[in-house]
Design an enzyme around this catalytic site. Structure first.
Site, mmCIF file in Angstrom:
data_model
loop_
_atom_site.group_PDB
_atom_site.id
_atom_site.type_symbol
_atom_site.label_atom_id
_atom_site.label_comp_id
_atom_site.label_asym_id
_atom_site.label_seq_id
_atom_site.Cartn_x
_atom_site.Cartn_y
_atom_site.Cartn_z
ATOM 1 N N ALA A 46 0.834 -1.202 0.000
ATOM 2 C CA ALA A 46 0.000 0.000 0.000
ATOM 3 C C ALA A 46 0.875 1.261 0.000
ATOM 4 C CB ALA A 46 -0.909 -0.012 1.217
ATOM 5 N N ASP A 49 2.335 1.632 -3.437
ATOM 6 C CA ASP A 49 1.345 2.146 -4.387
ATOM 7 C C ASP A 49 1.133 3.648 -4.207
ATOM 8 O OD1 ASP A 49 -0.772 -0.818 -4.334
ATOM 9 O OD2 ASP A 49 1.088 -0.338 -5.384
ATOM 10 N N SER A 94 30.087 -3.857 -40.330
ATOM 11 C CA SER A 94 31.186 -3.931 -39.387
ATOM 12 C C SER A 94 32.450 -3.382 -40.055
ATOM 13 C CB SER A 94 31.239 -5.392 -38.947
ATOM 14 O OG SER A 94 32.491 -5.867 -38.973
ATOM 15 N N GLU A 128 39.652 8.226 -35.034
ATOM 16 C CA GLU A 128 38.944 8.326 -33.744
ATOM 17 C C GLU A 128 39.111 7.034 -32.957
ATOM 18 O OE1 GLU A 128 35.041 9.239 -35.185
ATOM 19 O OE2 GLU A 128 34.562 7.165 -35.619
ATOM 20 N N LYS A 130 38.370 3.591 -31.079
ATOM 21 C CA LYS A 130 37.387 2.519 -31.273
ATOM 22 C C LYS A 130 36.924 2.079 -29.891
ATOM 23 C CE LYS A 130 36.607 -1.757 -33.813
ATOM 24 N NZ LYS A 130 35.960 -2.546 -32.772
ATOM 25 N N GLU A 188 28.223 4.200 -30.111
ATOM 26 C CA GLU A 188 28.568 3.116 -29.186
ATOM 27 C C GLU A 188 28.072 3.433 -27.784
ATOM 28 O OE1 GLU A 188 30.059 0.824 -30.889
ATOM 29 O OE2 GLU A 188 31.194 -0.505 -29.551
ATOM 30 N N CYS A 422 35.932 -22.065 6.233
ATOM 31 C CA CYS A 422 36.407 -20.705 6.006
ATOM 32 C C CYS A 422 37.870 -20.578 6.432
ATOM 33 C CB CYS A 422 35.541 -19.746 6.819
ATOM 34 S SG CYS A 422 36.182 -18.068 6.855
HETATM 35 S S1 IVH Z 1 32.211 2.754 -37.445
HETATM 36 C C1 IVH Z 1 30.307 0.642 -41.141
HETATM 37 N N1 IVH Z 1 33.457 3.919 -35.434
HETATM 38 O O1 IVH Z 1 33.320 -1.353 -33.779
HETATM 39 C C2 IVH Z 1 31.170 1.073 -40.000
HETATM 40 N N2 IVH Z 1 32.652 1.708 -35.139
HETATM 41 O O2 IVH Z 1 34.301 -3.509 -35.454
HETATM 42 C C3 IVH Z 1 30.462 1.119 -38.720
HETATM 43 N N3 IVH Z 1 33.025 0.809 -32.909
HETATM 44 O O3 IVH Z 1 30.173 -2.468 -34.853
HETATM 45 C C4 IVH Z 1 31.321 1.268 -37.532
HETATM 46 N N4 IVH Z 1 34.007 2.576 -32.062
HETATM 47 O O4 IVH Z 1 30.340 -1.355 -32.548
HETATM 48 C C5 IVH Z 1 32.843 2.809 -35.885
HETATM 49 N N5 IVH Z 1 34.513 5.062 -33.720
HETATM 50 C C6 IVH Z 1 33.909 3.972 -34.160
HETATM 51 C C7 IVH Z 1 33.720 2.848 -33.355
HETATM 52 C C8 IVH Z 1 33.089 1.722 -33.876
HETATM 53 C C9 IVH Z 1 33.584 1.348 -31.809
HETATM 54 C C10 IVH Z 1 32.509 -0.576 -32.970
HETATM 55 C C11 IVH Z 1 31.111 -0.689 -33.543
HETATM 56 C C12 IVH Z 1 31.239 -1.578 -34.724
HETATM 57 C C13 IVH Z 1 32.523 -2.314 -34.451
HETATM 58 C C14 IVH Z 1 33.174 -2.753 -35.736
#
Ligand code: IVH
Length: 698
Positions: A46, A49, A94, A128, A130, A188, A422
Site C-alpha cells: 500500500a 502504491d 562492421s 577516432e 574505437k 557506441e 572458512c
Molecule cells: S564505425 C560501417 N566507429 O566497432 C562502419 N565503429 O568492429 C560502422 N566501434 O560495430 C562502424 N568505435 O560497434 C565505428 N569510432 C567507431 C567505433 C566503432 C567502436 C565498434 C562498432 C562496430 C565495431 C566494428
C-alpha cells in the site's frame, strides 16, 4: 505513505515538482530493487502504491517534467516480455581490422588506387578511438527520439528504446530549431571503468555474479527488461555515424560529427583529421599511450575517409566499408604460471578464489594476481596450481584467466579442491543449491565479517545508535572494544572500557558520554529491530516485521527457529506459510540457527538488552483478532493488498496457503485449489460479502 513534510501535489510549484519527481524516481527504484531483486521489500504494497500514485499525479500536473527514468514509464510493464524487433533500414555493418602498421599503409594505397588518385595525392581521414562497447542505432523523427535499437545481426536488432532513454548522453529531442525529418544516429554505448568497478563492487556485496568486463556490463545493462535498472548503470554514448537520413547526410564526416555535437549528442573529443599514413600511425601510437588514462575501454582506433562523396564512391566490400578500417591495439594478454590459489573472504562471507601468478607485464602493468570468481569457474576451466595460463587485462580491472595451456601442465598437478571451511575462522562454508558462491557461516565470529555485521547491527533500521557508524566501528574493533553486538552494550556499562575508548583518537569526554547515552537509549528494542540486527541473510526490514508480528516474542521466535533448524516439519511449514516469507529466507534462517555460535551470539545480545514483544494484536474484539486468514480468488470490493491491510488492522495474520492452522479462507471470484483445500481440511470459508460484513465494512 504520507510523510508529514510531504507537500500536497496541488501545492507544488514547478521547481519543487521537479525535485520531488527526482526523489520519487530514486525512492521507487530502490523499492523495486529491494522487492524484485533482493526479495527484501522494505515497505508495504500500500505504501509503495501511494508513492507510485504521487509520482503519477505530479507528472499529470507537469507533463514536461516527466523524467526519462520515471517510474511511470516502466511500472506495470510485463517483466517477462522479450524485446521487440527493429529492422534496420540501412544494415549496420562492421569494420575490417588492421593489426599491423603495414596494413594501414596498404589501406590508404588501396583507397588511392580505387579512386584512381596519385600515390601521393592528399586524402583526408578522420581518426577516432574505437570504443569497446556495443553499437546502437537511434532514430530521430522531426528531432524526437523514437527508437533505440541494438545492432543484432546487422539487419534486425532489438528494441531498447526505453533503456536508451535513460542514457544521459542521448537527448530525447535534438537541440535544433530545424530538425531533419529523419536522422538515425549510430554510435557506441559503453560503461566507464569507474562505474564498472562500482557496479561490480555493489554486485559482489549483494552476492550477484560480477561482470567480466565493462563491455559485458554495458550489454547486460541495455538488455534489462526494467529500464529503471538501466538508469542506475549510468551508461555513456559516443556518436560516430548514421543510417537512414532525410535529407541525406552530405559534406564531410567531421562536419557531420560537429552538427551532431551541436544538436546535443556526445562525440569523442579525441577525433583528429590525418593526411598521411604517417599521421595515422602517430595517432594510433598516441592514443595507445593515453589508453590507460581515458576512463573507458578502447580496443583500437578507426580511420574513416572524411569526404562523404569519396566514401560514397568507395562503397563496401562484403560487410565492411572500403572507406574505413579499425587499427587494433595488441591484446592485453600474456602467458604466466599459477603459483598458488588462495581464498579470500569478503565482508558478507563470500569465499572468492584468487590466483597468485608469477609476476608478468601486461599492457605496461605488472600483474601478480587474477580473479577466479568462484568454484564453478575454476572447475569449468580446470585451473590447477602450477598451470601455465593465458591472462587478460581489460582497463584497470583485475586480470582474468582466459584459458589454461594444458600441454604445459606439470605432471602431478591435481585439480583444485575448493575448501569447505572458512580460511579466516574455520566455520563451515556452505554453498546452497543453485548458487555460485560458497559462503562462510561464521557470521559474527569470522574476522572478515565482523565489521560489516556490526555496522549493520548499529544501522538505522536495527539498533540505530547515534555516534556509532561506519567510521567508528572499525576503530573500536581494532582497539579490541567491539567484537559482537553484545559488546556495544557492555561498553556502555563498563567504565574501564570507556577509559580505553578515551585513549583513542577523536574520543573526548563529551563524545563518550553522548555515545553511552545513545546506547542506553536503545537497550529496550522492539523485536523486529532485534531480528533485523542479527544480520541473517535476506532478512530486511519488512521480513523482520513479518516475523516479529507472527511470533510475538523473542522466546517464541527463537524456539520456533530452532525447531525449523532442527528439521521440525510443522515449524518449517508455519514459517514458510507466513505471507511474504519466501523459500530462500526459510533456508537462510535454518542455516543461521544450525550454527551454535550464531545462537550463542543471539543469546549473548539478548542478555544485554530488553527485547520488547510485539503489542497484542490490534482490533481486540474483532472476530478476526488472532486468527489466520487466507484470501483467494479475485475480490470485487477491494484489492488484495487493501483486504490484507484491513485484516491485519483487525488483528489477523494473513497467510499465503491453506493449512490446518487457517481459521478462515475468504473466497473471491474464481477461487481454485485453495477453496478445495479449505473444504478438504474443514476450514471455514467466507464469501466476499460475509468477509466484509464480519470486518464491519458496510
Ligand atoms: S564505425 C560501417 N566507429 O566497432 C562502419 N565503429 O568492429 C560502422 N566501434 O560495430 C562502424 N568505435 O560497434 C565505428 N569510432 C567507431 C567505433 C566503432 C567502436 C565498434 C562498432 C562496430 C565495431 C566494428
Amino acid at each position: 505513505m504520507s510523510r508529514p513534510e510531504e507537500v500536497a501535489v496541488e501545492a507544488l510549484d514547478e521547481k519543487a515538482a521537479a525535485a520531488e519527481l527526482a526523489r520519487l524516481a530514486t525512492v521507487i527504484a530502490r523499492h523495486d530493487r529491494l522487492y524484485h531483486q533482493e526479495d527484501a521489500p522494505a515497505i508495504s504494497d500500500a505504501d509503495y502504491d501511494a508513492l507510485v500514485r504521487r509520482n503519477r499525479a505530479i507528472e499529470a500536473r507537469f507533463p514536461a517534467l516527466v523524467r526519462p527514468d520515471s517510474p511511470s514509464l516502466r511500472v506495470g510493464a510485463a517483466p517477462a516480455e522479450a524485446f521487440g524487433k527493429v529492422v534496420h533500414p540501412v544494415p549496420m555493418l562492421s569494420l575490417d581490422n588492421a593489426m599491423e602498421d603495414a596494413a594501414v599503409v596498404e589501406f590508404l594505397a588501396r583507397i588511392r588506387r580505387f579512386l584512381n588518385l596519385a600515390a601521393d595525392a592528399p586524402v583526408e581521414l578522420l581518426a577516432e578511438p574505437k570504443i569497446d562497447g556495443l553499437s546502437c542505432a537511434l532514430r530521430y523523427e522531426a528531432g524526437l527520439l523514437v527508437t533505440g535499437a541494438t545492432r543484432g545481426d546487422g539487419t534486425t536488432g532489438e528494441d531498447i528504446t526505453a533503456n536508451v532513454r535513460t542514457i544521459r548522453d542521448i537527448p530525447q529531442r535534438l537541440d535544433t530549431g530545424d530538425p531533419p525529418p529523419v536522422l538515425e544516429v549510430r554510435g557506441e554505448i559503453f560503461m566507464e571503468l569507474e562505474e564498472f568497478r562500482k557496479l561490480n563492487e555493489r554486485r559482489a556485496k549483494e552476492e550477484l555474479p560480477v561482470f567480466a568486463n565493462p563491455r559485458n556490463a554495458a550489454a547486460g545493462s541495455v538488455r534489462q527488461l526494467d529500464s529503471a535498472i538501466t538508469a542506475t548503470r549510468r551508461l555513456r554514448f559516443f556518436a560516430y555515424g548514421w543510417g537512414a537520413a532525410e535529407p541525406p547526410v552530405t559534406g564531410s564526416y567531421h562536419g557531420f560529427l560537429e552538427r551532431l555535437a551541436g544538436m546535443g549528442l556526445r562525440v569523442n573529443p579525441l577525433n583528429r583529421i590525418c593526411r598521411s599514413a604517417a599521421e595515422l600511425l602517430a595517432y594510433h601510437a598516441e592514443i595507445g599511450e593515453r589508453r590507460a588514462g581515458l576512463g573507458y575501454d578502447i580496443d583500437g582506433v578507426v580511420y574513416k575517409v572524411d569526404d562523404l562523396r569519396l566514401q560514397q564512391r568507395l562503397g563496401f566490400v562484403g560487410r565492411a566499408p572500403r572507406w574505413a578500417i579499425a587499427h587494433k591495439f595488441p591484446a592485453q594478454q600474456a602467458v604466466t604460471v599459477v603459483d598458488e590459489i588462495v581464498i579470500q573472504v569478503g565482508r558478507t562471507g563470500a569465499l572468492t578464489p584468487v590466483a597468485r601468478l608469477a609476476p608478468i607485464t601486461v599492457g605496461g602493468v605488472v600483474v601478480g594476481r587474477a580473479t577466479l570468481h568462484n568454484q564453478d569457474y575454476i572447475e569449468e576451466k580446470d585451473i590447477r596450481v602450477g598451470d601455465t595460463v593465458v591472462i587478460q587485462r581489460a582497463g584497470d580491472v583485475i586480470p582474468q584467466v582466459v584459458e589454461v595451456v594444458t600441454d604445459r601442465r606439470p605432471k602431478g598437478a591435481a585439480p583444485f579442491v575448493f575448501p569447505e571451511t572458512c580460511p579466516e575462522c574455520g566455520s563451515h562454508a556452505v554453498r546452497p543449491p543453485g548458487e555460485a558462491v560458497r559462503r562462510c557461516t561464521g557470521g559474527l565470529i569470522c574476522p572478515a565479517q565482523v565489521e560489516a555485521r556490526l555496522e549493520h547491527a548499529v544501522g538505522r533500521d536495527a539498533f540505530d545508535i547515534e555516534g556509532l557508524g561506519r567510521r567508528q566501528v572499525p576503530q573500536l574493533i581494532e582497539a579490541g572494544l567491539l567484537r559482537s553486538p553484545a559488546d556495544i552494550f557492555r561498553l556502555a556499562g563498563d567504565p574501564v572500557k570507556q577509559e580505553a575508548l578515551a585513549e583513542l583518537e577523536g574520543w573526548g569526554k563529551k563524545k563518550i558520554e553522548n555515545l553511552v547515552a545513545a546506547i542506553e537509549a536503545r537497550r529496550a528494542i522492539p523485536l523486529d529491530r532485534f531480528i533485523l540486527a542479527l544480520g541473517i541473510r535476506f532478512i530486511g526490514e519488512a521480513n523482520a516485521r513479518l516475523l516479529a508480528r507472527h511470533y510475538g516474542t523473542l522466546e517464541a521466535w527463537r524456539q520456533a527457529m530452532l525447531d525449523v533448524a532442527g528439521g521440525d516439519e510443522d515449524a518449517r511449514a508455519e514459517l514458510a506459510d507466513i505471507d511474504g516469507i519466501g523459500p530462500r529466507l526459510v533456508e537462510a534462517i535454518a542455516e543461521f540457527f544450525q550454527e551454535p555460535h550464531n545462537i550463542a551470539a543471539l543469546d549473548d545480545l539478548a542478555g544485554e538488552v530488553m527485547v520488547e514483544p510485539v503489542a497484542a494484536p490490534a482490533g481486540g474484539g474483532s472476530p478476526f483478532s488472532g486468527k489466520t486468514l487466507v484470501f483467494t480468488g479475485s475480490l470485487e470490493q477491494m484489492t488484495r493488498a487493501e483486504a490484507k491491510a484491513l485484516a491485519e488492522q483487525l488483528g489477523a495474520k494473513v497467510a499465503g496457503s491453506v493449512s490446518k492452522k487457517t481459521d478462515y479462507v475468504v473466497l473471491g471470484a474464481d477461487a481454485g485449489s485453495k477453496a478445495r483445500k479449505a473444504v478438504e481440511l474443514g476450514v471455514e470459508t467466507l464469501d466476499e460479502a460475509a468477509w466484509l460484513a464480519m470486518a464491519g465494512v458496510t
